[in-house]
Design a protein around this motif. Structure first.
Motif, short mmCIF file in Angstrom:
data_model
loop_
_atom_site.label_atom_id
_atom_site.label_comp_id
_atom_site.label_asym_id
_atom_site.label_seq_id
_atom_site.Cartn_x
_atom_site.Cartn_y
_atom_site.Cartn_z
N THR A 227 0.83 -1.22 0.00
CA THR A 227 0.00 0.00 0.00
C THR A 227 0.86 1.26 0.00
O THR A 227 0.35 2.36 0.15
N THR A 228 2.16 1.09 -0.14
CA THR A 228 3.09 2.22 -0.24
C THR A 228 3.97 1.99 -1.47
O THR A 228 4.16 0.84 -1.88
N PRO A 229 4.49 3.07 -2.07
CA PRO A 229 5.40 2.86 -3.19
C PRO A 229 6.52 1.90 -2.81
O PRO A 229 7.00 1.98 -1.67
N PRO A 230 6.92 0.98 -3.67
CA PRO A 230 6.57 0.91 -5.10
C PRO A 230 5.27 0.17 -5.42
O PRO A 230 5.06 -0.21 -6.56
N CYS A 231 4.38 -0.01 -4.44
CA CYS A 231 3.05 -0.60 -4.70
C CYS A 231 3.15 -1.95 -5.42
O CYS A 231 2.29 -2.29 -6.25
N THR A 232 4.19 -2.69 -5.12
CA THR A 232 4.45 -3.99 -5.74
C THR A 232 3.23 -4.92 -5.63
O THR A 232 2.65 -5.04 -4.55
N GLU A 233 2.87 -5.54 -6.76
CA GLU A 233 1.70 -6.43 -6.75
C GLU A 233 2.11 -7.86 -6.43
O GLU A 233 3.29 -8.15 -6.25
N GLY A 234 1.12 -8.74 -6.34
CA GLY A 234 1.41 -10.13 -6.00
C GLY A 234 1.48 -10.36 -4.50
O GLY A 234 2.06 -11.34 -4.03
N VAL A 235 0.91 -9.43 -3.74
CA VAL A 235 0.90 -9.57 -2.28
C VAL A 235 -0.39 -10.29 -1.86
O VAL A 235 -1.47 -9.90 -2.27
N SER A 236 -0.24 -11.34 -1.07
CA SER A 236 -1.43 -12.05 -0.55
C SER A 236 -1.89 -11.36 0.74
O SER A 236 -1.13 -11.29 1.70
N TRP A 237 -3.11 -10.88 0.71
CA TRP A 237 -3.66 -10.20 1.89
C TRP A 237 -4.61 -11.11 2.65
O TRP A 237 -5.43 -11.80 2.06
N PHE A 238 -4.49 -11.07 3.96
CA PHE A 238 -5.41 -11.77 4.86
C PHE A 238 -5.89 -10.76 5.88
O PHE A 238 -5.12 -10.33 6.74
N VAL A 239 -7.12 -10.35 5.75
CA VAL A 239 -7.66 -9.31 6.63
C VAL A 239 -8.61 -9.98 7.62
O VAL A 239 -9.62 -10.57 7.22
N PHE A 240 -8.26 -9.91 8.89
CA PHE A 240 -9.13 -10.52 9.91
C PHE A 240 -10.44 -9.76 10.00
O PHE A 240 -10.48 -8.53 9.96
N LYS A 241 -11.54 -10.54 10.13
CA LYS A 241 -12.86 -9.91 10.20
C LYS A 241 -13.10 -9.25 11.54
O LYS A 241 -13.83 -8.27 11.63
N THR A 242 -12.50 -9.82 12.58
CA THR A 242 -12.76 -9.33 13.93
C THR A 242 -11.66 -8.36 14.37
O THR A 242 -10.48 -8.70 14.30
N PRO A 243 -12.05 -7.17 14.79
CA PRO A 243 -11.01 -6.24 15.26
C PRO A 243 -10.53 -6.56 16.67
O PRO A 243 -11.23 -7.25 17.41
N ILE A 244 -9.37 -6.05 17.01
CA ILE A 244 -8.94 -6.08 18.40
C ILE A 244 -9.31 -4.72 19.01
O ILE A 244 -9.74 -3.82 18.29
N THR A 245 -9.14 -4.61 20.31
CA THR A 245 -9.49 -3.36 20.98
C THR A 245 -8.26 -2.73 21.60
O THR A 245 -7.48 -3.41 22.27
N ILE A 246 -8.08 -1.45 21.36
CA ILE A 246 -7.03 -0.70 22.07
C ILE A 246 -7.65 0.61 22.54
O ILE A 246 -8.72 1.00 22.06
#
Ligand SMILES: [Zn+2]
Length: 279
Positions: A227-246
């Motif tokens: 998500t920052t330059p050089p914005c290289t593609e081919g990155v596998s993203w795993f986004v957790f559905k449940t947030p943590i709390t701070i």
């Protein structure tokens, strides 16, 4: 991920070989340390004098990254972050829970304020397994507010845990944080702040990264980019559905150390499918 800028891998062979993804410092110099293999998520300094460094604001902000970073993929068709809409995510029966092997025995090597985020680099030992391939944890860093949005909702904080495998393929676990109860692991991490832009502080203390993960490990996954330059593609993203709390104070403490709104806006899916672990 957390750059005229190109993705660079510097290999060093030493007994205590560690891999670290290091954001390039404000000086636009590639940043390498002893015993560390630096995979720079950021730029290289060949002509840093001639053009401005990317930022999160104004003429060097995200809308201009592609012009500033000529060699980058920031105008690619498979970019991150994205807005994840739950009802559009495909239930995929072939997906498995992520195999997360974070140990309470692995040390944080150091913490850096790289001018884009606060980043904790880890010593070797923590890893995940994706599609049978081991991916080593290199570093974690933060975006305030979040980069990914869930059903259009932007969270106060997003933590990126960056992993690299032996083919230099990147996988990022993403954890959202909501504001509420104080988080003990964050209290520990923030003990090392404040940190001036460009500064690195040694940590050298064991840290159990499991403590920063939500109990419920269900996730969305898709193919995206840094998500920052050089914005290289081919990155596998795993986004957790449940947030943590701070706590609000903990969010604020990180916020003070990072550029205001250090997030990139939603990128088009361009036909990509977001998958989720079948319930
Ligand atoms: Zn990031």
């Amino acid at each position: 991920m957390s750059f005229s800028y190109e993705f660079e891998i510097i290999m060093k062979t030493k007994a205590t070989l560690i891999i670290a993804i290091v954001f390039t410092l404000l000086s636009c110099k590639n940043y390498t340390k002893n015993n560390i293999v630096a995979v720079s998520e950021h730029e290289k300094s060949n002509n840093s004098e001639e053009h401005p460094h990317w930022t999160y604001m104004g003429e060097t902000g995200p809308e201009h990254w592609a012009e500033i970073e000529k060699q980058s993929s920031c105008e690619g068709k498979r970019q991150s972050p994205v807005n994840i809409i739950d009802i559009d995510a495909t239930n995929d029966t072939s997906l498995n829970p992520i195999t997360i092997n974070y140990s309470n025995d692995v040390k944080i090597h150091d913490v850096t304020n790289n001018g884009h985020s606060i980043q904790y680099s880890f010593e070797k030992g923590d890893y995940i397994v994706v599609d049978g391939k081991k991916k080593e944890l290199v570093q974690i860093h933060f975006h305030e507010p979040s980069e990914h949005t869930l059903n259009g909702i932007r969270f106060p904080l997003e933590m990126h845990m960056v992993h690299v495998d032996s083919d230099n393929k990147i996988a990022v676990l993403s954890v959202m944080a909501t504001e509420g109860k104080n988080s003990e692991p964050f209290t520990f991490l923030e003990k090392y702040l404040p940190l001036k832009t460009g500064a690195t502080k040694p940590v050298n203390v064991k840290f159990d990264l499991n403590l920063n993960l939500p109990k419920n490990k269900s996730y969305y996954t898709y193919d995206g980019s840094l998500t920052t330059p050089p914005c290289t593609e081919g990155v596998s993203w795993f986004v957790f559905k449940t947030p943590i709390t701070i706590s609000v104070g903990q969010v604020k403490q990180l916020q003070k150390q990072m550029p205001l709104n250090n997030y990139r806006n939603e990128q088009p899916l361009n036909g990509r499918i977001i998958k989720q672990l079948a319930q």
